[in-house]
Design a protein around this motif. Structure first.
Motif, PDB file in Angstrom:
ATOM      1  N   THR A 178     107.502 139.890  85.266  1.00 40.36           N
ATOM      2  CA  THR A 178     106.763 139.526  84.062  1.00 40.36           C
ATOM      3  C   THR A 178     105.330 139.245  84.487  1.00 40.36           C
ATOM      4  O   THR A 178     105.092 138.502  85.452  1.00 40.36           O
ATOM      5  CB  THR A 178     107.364 138.276  83.403  1.00 40.36           C
ATOM      6  OG1 THR A 178     108.722 138.539  83.048  1.00 40.36           O
ATOM      7  CG2 THR A 178     106.586 137.890  82.157  1.00 40.36           C
ATOM      8  N   SER A 224      99.433 141.870  77.882  1.00 35.93           N
ATOM      9  CA  SER A 224      99.827 140.659  78.604  1.00 35.93           C
ATOM     10  C   SER A 224     100.563 139.722  77.670  1.00 35.93           C
ATOM     11  O   SER A 224     100.500 139.841  76.454  1.00 35.93           O
ATOM     12  CB  SER A 224      98.583 139.948  79.168  1.00 35.93           C
ATOM     13  OG  SER A 224      97.706 139.603  78.120  1.00 35.93           O
ATOM     14  N   ASP A 254     105.143 145.710  86.481  1.00 32.90           N
ATOM     15  CA  ASP A 254     105.997 145.833  85.310  1.00 32.90           C
ATOM     16  C   ASP A 254     107.166 146.768  85.579  1.00 32.90           C
ATOM     17  O   ASP A 254     108.312 146.480  85.220  1.00 32.90           O
ATOM     18  CB  ASP A 254     105.174 146.321  84.123  1.00 32.90           C
ATOM     19  CG  ASP A 254     105.958 146.288  82.822  1.00 32.90           C
ATOM     20  OD1 ASP A 254     106.408 145.201  82.426  1.00 32.90           O
ATOM     21  OD2 ASP A 254     106.137 147.355  82.209  1.00 32.90           O
ATOM     22  N   THR A 291     100.330 147.718  79.669  1.00 30.25           N
ATOM     23  CA  THR A 291     101.184 146.921  78.787  1.00 30.25           C
ATOM     24  C   THR A 291     100.480 145.627  78.425  1.00 30.25           C
ATOM     25  O   THR A 291      99.871 144.990  79.274  1.00 30.25           O
ATOM     26  CB  THR A 291     102.514 146.601  79.500  1.00 30.25           C
ATOM     27  OG1 THR A 291     103.084 147.810  79.939  1.00 30.25           O
ATOM     28  CG2 THR A 291     103.453 145.873  78.581  1.00 30.25           C
ATOM     29  N   HIS A 331      99.272 145.834  87.151  1.00 26.88           N
ATOM     30  CA  HIS A 331     100.141 145.482  86.032  1.00 26.88           C
ATOM     31  C   HIS A 331     101.252 146.500  85.879  1.00 26.88           C
ATOM     32  O   HIS A 331     102.433 146.144  85.755  1.00 26.88           O
ATOM     33  CB  HIS A 331      99.323 145.384  84.744  1.00 26.88           C
ATOM     34  CG  HIS A 331     100.096 144.814  83.591  1.00 26.88           C
ATOM     35  ND1 HIS A 331     101.169 145.445  83.005  1.00 26.88           N
ATOM     36  CD2 HIS A 331      99.936 143.644  82.917  1.00 26.88           C
ATOM     37  CE1 HIS A 331     101.637 144.709  82.028  1.00 26.88           C
ATOM     38  NE2 HIS A 331     100.907 143.608  81.942  1.00 26.88           N
ATOM     39  N   ASP A 332     100.903 147.784  85.897  1.00 25.38           N
ATOM     40  CA  ASP A 332     101.907 148.827  85.697  1.00 25.38           C
ATOM     41  C   ASP A 332     102.922 148.844  86.838  1.00 25.38           C
ATOM     42  O   ASP A 332     104.133 148.983  86.611  1.00 25.38           O
ATOM     43  CB  ASP A 332     101.229 150.192  85.568  1.00 25.38           C
ATOM     44  CG  ASP A 332     100.436 150.312  84.266  1.00 25.38           C
ATOM     45  OD1 ASP A 332     100.643 149.452  83.380  1.00 25.38           O
ATOM     46  OD2 ASP A 332      99.612 151.233  84.164  1.00 25.38           O
TER      47      ASP A 332
END
Length: 334
Positions: free
Chosen positions: A44, A4, A39, A2, A35-36
């Protein structure tokens, strides 16, 4: 992965509903994996691929926690951590190191640079999430306490009680309300981070050598009919350096008290001033010095005051004045 959050959107982040995590790693696969996972867990996420960009994003976005790779080209994670902890705006942010270095000296170096915790590579997202949750809970509580303390201090200002915090370790003035800044300048000619010498001496004499068993006596200064009092409110924090001491100051001008005495006893303005200082326990010579007159002139004023009040002694005059003041200005401290 996703995208940033762009820097232009920093101010729009909904911090009430989602914790903001900054991931710093120069390896894209590591960034994508974390990140995944974050998320999907409702966080955030911001990312940075170098030490320089990490510092810039931390300064702009003030993340709630930083996941920091230890080994990166250019500025490594240890230096990033040291700089984050050296900046008052970011020093409170928990830092979790991500490192493939498992030697004891490397882990000690990470903690010495300011890390709150560390996880070893290869990264296990569930472990990272579990560690993060613990540190975020502590950070949330610290922010809530800081917010409540700030609200309380602002309320003190509104009611004429100014507050400052002094670091116990070295006596530096660390924080002050706007009213406190004005009072320190007007009464002592000092400004943060300098704590006024008399205040620091008083504080050291009563509490800096050890916790007080009772609240120490208040410190008081006088300028004419104005008085500044300083009292110890409480200790904040319990660091190895002793935390900070919260001091509350209040300035009181007794001009209204002098005017009330003038009207109550039909005195002249100068007679009311003399009676004020009699109530404060001053002798004629001291009153003369304060008012810029002679002891003989003060004596004449006092004779007229005794006649108007219908008493024979200065003690009786002071007692009568105090009774009247207690009715009109109960906050007055004789």
């Amino acid at each position: 992965m996703t995208p940033s959050v762009p820097p232009s959107a920093f101010d729009a982040l909904d911090r009430a509903n989602s914790d903001l995590v900054l991931i710093v790693d120069d390896v894209p696969d590591n960034l994508a994996l974390l990140h995944d996972a974050l998320d999907e867990s409702g966080y955030t996420v911001l990312v940075a691929t170098s030490g320089e960009s990490a510092l810039a994003r931390a300064a702009q976005a003030r993340p709630d926690i930083v996941l920091l790779d230890a080994i990166m080209p250019g500025m490594d994670g240890f230096e990033v951590a040291r700089r984050l902890k050296a900046d008052p705006a970011t020093r409170h942010i928990p830092i979790v190191f991500m490192t493939g270095l498992t030697e004891t000296e490397h882990l000690v170096a990470a903690l010495g640079a300011g890390a709150t915790d560390y996880v070893t590579k290869p990264i296990k997202p569930k472990e990272v999430l579990a560690r993060m949750n613990v540190h975020l809970q502590g950070a949330r509580q610290a922010r809530q306490e800081a917010s409540q303390a700030g609200q309380a201090r602002n309320a003190l200002d509104a009611f004429g009680y100014a507050s400052i915090t002094v670091r116990a370790g070295d006596g530096r003035l660390m924080w002050q309300t706007p009213l406190a800044r004005e009072l320190l300048d007007r009464w002592f000619g000092t400004a943060a981070p300098v704590t006024p010498g008399p205040v620091l001496d008083w504080l050291r004499g009563h509490v800096m050598d050890g916790p007080p068993t009772i609240e120490p006596p208040r410190l008081a200064f006088e300028q004419g009919a104005s008085r500044l009092t300083v009292r110890l409110h409480r200790q904040i924090g319990d660091s190895e350096e002793g935390g900070d001491w919260l001091l509350v100051m209040r300035e009181v001008s007794d001009a209204a008290v002098i005017e009330a005495m003038r009207l109550s006893f039909a005195l002249t303005a100068r007679e009311a001033e003399v009676l004020y200082w009699v109530v404060k326990g001053k002798i004629n010579r001291d009153i003369a010095d304060i008012l810029g007159s002679s002891p003989a002139t003060v004596k004449k004023h006092l004779e007229r005051i005794l006649a108007k009040l219908g008493v024979e002694t200065r003690t009786a005059a002071a007692g009568m004045a105090m009774n009247r003041i207690a009715q009109l200005h109960p906050q007055f401290e004789g």
